[in-house]
Scaffold this motif. Structure first.
Motif, PDB file in Angstrom:
ATOM      1  N   ALA A 474       0.838  -0.975   0.199  1.00 42.71           N
ATOM      2  CA  ALA A 474      -0.229   0.165   0.188  1.00 42.71           C
ATOM      3  C   ALA A 474       0.730   1.368   0.010  1.00 42.71           C
ATOM      4  N   TRP A 475       2.144   1.404   0.622  1.00 44.51           N
ATOM      5  CA  TRP A 475       3.178   2.637   0.166  1.00 44.51           C
ATOM      6  C   TRP A 475       3.922   1.561  -0.149  1.00 44.51           C
ATOM      7  N   ASN A 476       4.871   2.977  -0.559  1.00 43.66           N
ATOM      8  CA  ASN A 476       5.973   2.169  -0.711  1.00 43.66           C
ATOM      9  C   ASN A 476       7.539   3.066   0.327  1.00 43.66           C
ATOM     10  N   THR A 477       8.294   2.524   0.111  1.00 46.05           N
ATOM     11  CA  THR A 477       9.225   2.914   1.762  1.00 46.05           C
ATOM     12  C   THR A 477       9.721   4.817   1.215  1.00 46.05           C
ATOM     13  N   ALA A 516      -3.690   6.209   7.137  1.00 42.63           N
ATOM     14  CA  ALA A 516      -2.845   6.432   8.722  1.00 42.63           C
ATOM     15  C   ALA A 516      -1.733   5.492   9.785  1.00 42.63           C
ATOM     16  N   PRO A 517      -3.621   4.929  10.694  1.00 44.86           N
ATOM     17  CA  PRO A 517      -3.063   4.142  11.616  1.00 44.86           C
ATOM     18  C   PRO A 517      -1.805   3.693  10.853  1.00 44.86           C
ATOM     19  N   ALA A 518      -1.515   3.112  10.434  1.00 49.89           N
ATOM     20  CA  ALA A 518      -0.670   1.710   9.870  1.00 49.89           C
ATOM     21  C   ALA A 518       1.065   2.992   9.695  1.00 49.89           C
ATOM     22  N   VAL A 519       0.279   4.185   9.302  1.00 46.05           N
ATOM     23  CA  VAL A 519       2.006   5.085   8.796  1.00 46.05           C
ATOM     24  C   VAL A 519       2.339   5.395   9.951  1.00 46.05           C
ATOM     25  N   LEU A 520       1.347   5.600  11.074  1.00 45.76           N
ATOM     26  CA  LEU A 520       1.919   6.467  12.694  1.00 45.76           C
ATOM     27  C   LEU A 520       2.417   5.229  13.283  1.00 45.76           C
ATOM     28  N   TYR A 521       1.964   3.706  12.842  1.00 45.85           N
ATOM     29  CA  TYR A 521       2.708   2.620  14.145  1.00 45.85           C
ATOM     30  C   TYR A 521       3.916   2.206  12.820  1.00 45.85           C
ATOM     31  N   GLU A 522       4.159   2.939  12.060  1.00 49.63           N
ATOM     32  CA  GLU A 522       5.652   2.164  11.290  1.00 49.63           C
ATOM     33  C   GLU A 522       5.976   3.459  11.255  1.00 49.63           C
ATOM     34  N   THR A 523       6.129   4.744  11.990  1.00 48.18           N
ATOM     35  CA  THR A 523       6.509   5.724  11.940  1.00 48.18           C
ATOM     36  C   THR A 523       7.382   5.889  13.097  1.00 48.18           C
ATOM     37  N   LEU A 524       5.802   6.937  13.497  1.00 54.24           N
ATOM     38  CA  LEU A 524       6.011   7.071  14.850  1.00 54.24           C
ATOM     39  C   LEU A 524       5.528   6.250  16.102  1.00 54.24           C
ATOM     40  N   GLY A 525       5.589   5.226  15.788  1.00 53.20           N
ATOM     41  CA  GLY A 525       5.354   4.146  16.799  1.00 53.20           C
ATOM     42  C   GLY A 525       7.010   4.029  17.285  1.00 53.20           C
TER      43      GLY A 525
END
Ligand SMILES: Nc1nc2c(c(=O)[nH]1)N[C@H]1C(S)=C(S)[C@@H](COP(=O)(O)OP(=O)(O)OC[C@H]3O[C@@H](n4cnc5c(=O)[nH]c(N)nc54)[C@H](O)[C@@H]3O)O[C@H]1N2
Ligand SMILES: Nc1nc2c(c(=O)[nH]1)N[C@H]1C(S)=C(S)[C@@H](COP(=O)(O)OP(=O)(O)OC[C@H]3O[C@@H](n4cnc5c(=O)[nH]c(N)nc54)[C@H](O)[C@@H]3O)O[C@H]1N2
Ligand code: SF4
Ligand SMILES: [Mo]
Length: 778
Positions: A474-477, A516-525
């Protein structure tokens, strides 16, 4: 070695704060947490049993994949995630993401998983979903939308301060539904200046405390409620000043209510006319009134209409937007999913309310050759094969799916039908929270820290969904690179640069918003304090909340501009183990939340007034009433029920078999006594039940508890079922015309005595149709 931890009870929507003593992997002592701002040390007896959840014998500890022969094999997580992504991808590429249905997302104590599930849905392009709210609250939400402008204008009763409290189809002594329920009920009951009114066909524990118990015949609330309103209109007891200043549409309503034959309605609901008049006058003359409706009307005939009539009780008397009355609360996250209005289901064209497909039509949307049918399903924290109407048909529908994935802690009835079962860490093994924050004037949010390490082999939902989102590509790095860089600066510089990076990333790559939830988990998490990686999604939620309710946040001590206030709230939530008051409201705030352009409440709902007029015409006695002379309330809340959170029947210290209650006259006529066995038959099926004779019921009314009849392995690993699975007895066509909500409380039934000699020696389920694939236990 033992240690004490703060957490919450997960057995009902109250989620009382508790303190638990942990020893050798068990919850050994439990008491209420005095520091929890809503429950203030309160907890009911059920919380003592929580170890039956944490250490259940049917916990799953490896991802499972179904083999062709129907048995399951354990696979590693990488294989499972790849297999799940590929399975959904295949459905998506042939039929589009809209063929993938999402069900659940949270039980009574866990909603972080549902928040992350939104990212997976976005990655899949899944636009249809539902959950248990579509079995109870969607009719009420629809009415809120008409009255106040939006379905999310949800009101909450200020029962602590109300002079008159009215409960309609609600038994808070057992089911709670507001903080410290039993204490509040006792206070009202003991105060001669206050008044407790209960409308319920059963003399419940709550009704026993009431000053007025209106023991209506089951399913006749429409007559009781409209008669109360008619008395108010006909005797001119309405609050004329409130009505003219704050509402529209009163005339149309007054015309209909003015024409109601109160004596006839009184007779049809089985309450004396004088009692109805007394209660109507008491409500109309009180300084403050708060009302609470629940399943007794939401899961019974005329359910949406009843929700409307319930709301008119407080609106015609001006009990709105003040202390002790009804108010519209704040929210950290909207319960019903964002989408509102106008959407219908792809096959049957059924109304979708607050983004939720009516639970009862799900099988119809699968079991068809319609090209737009649902072909795959992701189920999490829910057990639709057990909790939705007509389990046999639901099993058939789940079995007909091309792909079914279940995320759960236990091997549920639904999990047994899945292609993949993904084992979640329990609610005491991960960061968790619920979004059932529905308080006013002070609204509370409680983030709970893990109490135990995760059961090996399990993962929290945040991790599961983020892995799925990544596997779906769903996203690229590169898109996340600036976010990773900004997150690395958080420990030194705070979240300011991260916020900027987040908003520019979303502006540049709009698809990241849905993820967004997964983005936040992946980066801010990874830089979250206390290792609270799963709570990263709350950063988004607190920002949105600060935008929506700046004054309320400020009163709660979270001031500054939007981003600053949101960030302070986020920090407070992360650092508190007993919950945080996130908004403090003035009653006048309620008026700002009424969402019609002119700020008035729209009293006239023509569709429902038409239904009311039709209901007034007495129907002929049908053949069905002769065949099924009893009304079965399928799913009563008792001290020994907690949805299906406990699967082990050993947790119940009372009512081991989940007795079928009936009144003494009926028991005598049938020749049964306490402990006798009866066969209960409905249009959908039959079950054996153990009898409890109870003078709390009216003749012809019988009840069974909710959440029983679960398949649970005994100590030898053999499956055993205790109690009646009530949805083997319910029909999906039995539902509200408008919201599609089920009539579980009003199932036509017949009873036969089962003589001991012919019984099979146990009180277990006797459905021949239930044949599960054999499980290879791991
Ligand atoms: N102990 C316990 N508490 C729970 C739960 C649990 O499983 N166990 N579950 C939680 C959940 S998910 C929910 S949604 C809530 C539900 O909470 P409640 O709605 O309070 O629960 P019920 O007992 O299902 O139904 C309420 C009342 O409706 C009455 N009733 C039945 N038919 C009619 C009717 O025709 N008219 C009227 N006026 N009343 C009728 C019943 O007699 C019953 O007393 O409870 C929550 N709390
Ligand atoms: N006939 C009839 N049917 C009813 C009702 C009724 O009164 N009568 N009541 C209805 C109502 S009001 C409701 S709310 C529904 C409830 O029914 P469901 O929505 O199906 O939910 P629950 O019974 O609460 O079960 C929640 C599931 O979550 C799982 N679980 C627990 N913790 C976790 C976790 O941390 N992660 C994951 N992934 N899973 C977890 C549990 O094992 C369980 O399978 O039933 C409805 N069905
Ligand atoms: S069951 Fe509900 S009321 Fe009882 S302790 Fe748990 S959360 Fe509180
Ligand atoms: Mo519920």
């Amino acid at each position: 070695m033992s240690s004490w931890h703060k957490t919450a009870c997960i057995l009902c929507s109250q989620n009382c704060g508790i303190e638990v003593e942990v020893q050798d992997g068990h919850l050994v002592k439990i008491h209420g947490d005095k520091d929890h701002p809503a429950s203030q040390g309160y907890a009911c007896e059920k919380a003592q049993r929580l170890d039956y959840y944490q250490n259940a014998r049917d916990r799953i500890s490896r991802p499972l994949r179904r083999r062709k022969d129907g048995t399951f094999e354990a696979v590693d997580w990488d294989t499972a995630i790849a297999g799940v992504a590929a399975g959904f991808q295949a459905v998506k590429s042939h039929h589009g993401g809209e063929a993938i249905f999402h069900y659940g997302g949270g039980g009574q104590g866990n909603h972080l998983g549902g928040a992350y599930g939104r990212a997976t849905r976005a990655a899949l392009g899944s636009i249809y979903g539902s959950n248990a709210l579509a079995q109870e609250k969607t009719g009420e939400f629809w009415v809120d939308g008409k009255l106040f402008g939006r379905p999310r204008c949800h009101t909450v009763p200020d029962l602590e301060h109300a002079e008159v409290a009215v409960f309609i189809g609600k038994n808070p002594w057992q089911s709670h539904g507001f903080p410290r329920a039993r204490a509040v009920l006792r206070e009202i009951a003991a105060d001669p200046k206050r008044c407790l009114v209960v409308i319920d066909p059963r003399r419940t524990e709550t009704a026993d405390l009431a000053h007025h118990h209106l023991q209506v015949k089951p399913g006749t609330d429409v007559f009781c409620l409209s008669a109360l309103l008619a008395v108010m209109v006909q005797e001119k007891l309405c609050n004329a000043a409130f009505v003219s200043q704050h509402t529209r549409g009163f005339e149309a309503l007054a015309t209909v209510l003015g024409g109601v034959d109160v004596a006839q309605h009184a007779q049809r609901c089985g309450i004396a006319v004088e009692t109805l008049r007394t209660v109507a006058r008491r409500i109309a003359s009180a300084a403050s009134v708060a009302t609470l409706e629940d399943l007794g009307i939401q899961q019974a005939p005329h359910s949406t209409l009843n929700s409307y009539l319930e709301k008119l009780l407080y609106l015609l008397t001006g009990n709105f937007g003040r202390t002790g009355t009804m108010n519209i609360h704040t929210r950290l996250v909207s319960l019903g999913g964002g989408r509102e209005g106008g959407r219908t289901t792809p096959v049957g064209g059924h109304r979708i309310i607050t983004g939720l497909v009516p639970a009862n039509v799900i099988p119809d949307e699968i079991l068809t050759d319609h090209p737009k049918r649902f072909r795959a399903m992701l189920v999490e924290s829910a057990n639709p094969a057990h909790s939705l109407a007509d389990s046999a048909r639901m099993r058939q529908a789940l079995g007909a799916l091309e792909f079914l994935v279940v995320v759960d802690v236990a091997m549920t009835e639904t999990a047994r039908l899945a292609h993949y079962v993904l084992p979640a860490s329990s609610q005491y093994e991960k960061w968790e929270a619920t979004f059932f924050n529905l308080e006013f004037p002070n609204n509370v949010f409680h983030l709970r820290a893990p109490v135990f390490p995760p059961l090996p082999g399990t993962l929290p939902e945040a991790e599961i969904h983020t892995r799925l989102v990544k596997a779906l590509g769903a996203w690229n790095t590169e898109q996340l690179a600036p976010l990773h860089a900004a997150a690395a600066r958080v420990p030194k510089e705070g979240r300011g640069p991260y916020a900027q990076a987040f908003f520019s990333a979303v502006a540049e790559h709009p698809q990241l918003m849905g993820l967004a939830p997964a983005v936040l988990y992946e980066t801010l998490g990874p830089v979250m304090p206390h290792g609270a990686r799963d709570a990263a999604v709350l950063w988004g939620a607190t920002q949105t909340c600060a935008m929506a309710f700046p004054d309320s946040l400020q009163r709660a001590g979270f001031d500054g501009d939007t981003m600053e206030a949101g960030d302070k709230l986020f920090e407070a939530i992360l650092n508190s183990r007993s919950g945080v008051v996130f908004t403090v409201d003035e009653p006048a705030e309620t008026w700002k939340r009424v969402d019609h352009p002119d700020g008035r409440i729209m009293l006239d709902i023509p569709e429902l007034l038409e239904e009311l007029a039709k209901a007034a015409v007495p129907p002929a006695v049908t053949a069905e009433q002769h065949t099924f002379p009893f009304v079965l309330a399928a799913g009563e809340r008792r001290t020994s029920t907690a949805n299906t959170i406990f699967r082990d029947p050993a947790w119940r210290k009372k009512d081991a078999h989940g007795a079928l209650r009936m009144c003494p006259q009926d028991a005598q006529a049938l020749g049964v006594v306490d402990g006798s066995r009866v066969k209960v038959t409905t249009q959908a099926g039959s079950a054996l039940a153990v009898v409890e004779v109870s003078d709390t019921l009216l003749p012809g009314h019988i009840t069974l508890p909710n959440g029983l009849g679960l398949d649970f392995p005994d100590v030898h690993g053999t499956s055993a079922v205790r109690g009646v699975a009530v949805n083997e007895l319910t029909s999906s066509a039995h539902r509200d015309w408008l919201a599609g909500t089920p009539w579980h409380k009003h199932v036509p039934a017949r009873l036969e005595r089962v003589d001991a000699a012919t019984a099979d020696g146990s009180a277990q389920r006797i459905f021949e149709s239930v044949k599960y694939p054999i499980i290879t236990w791991l």
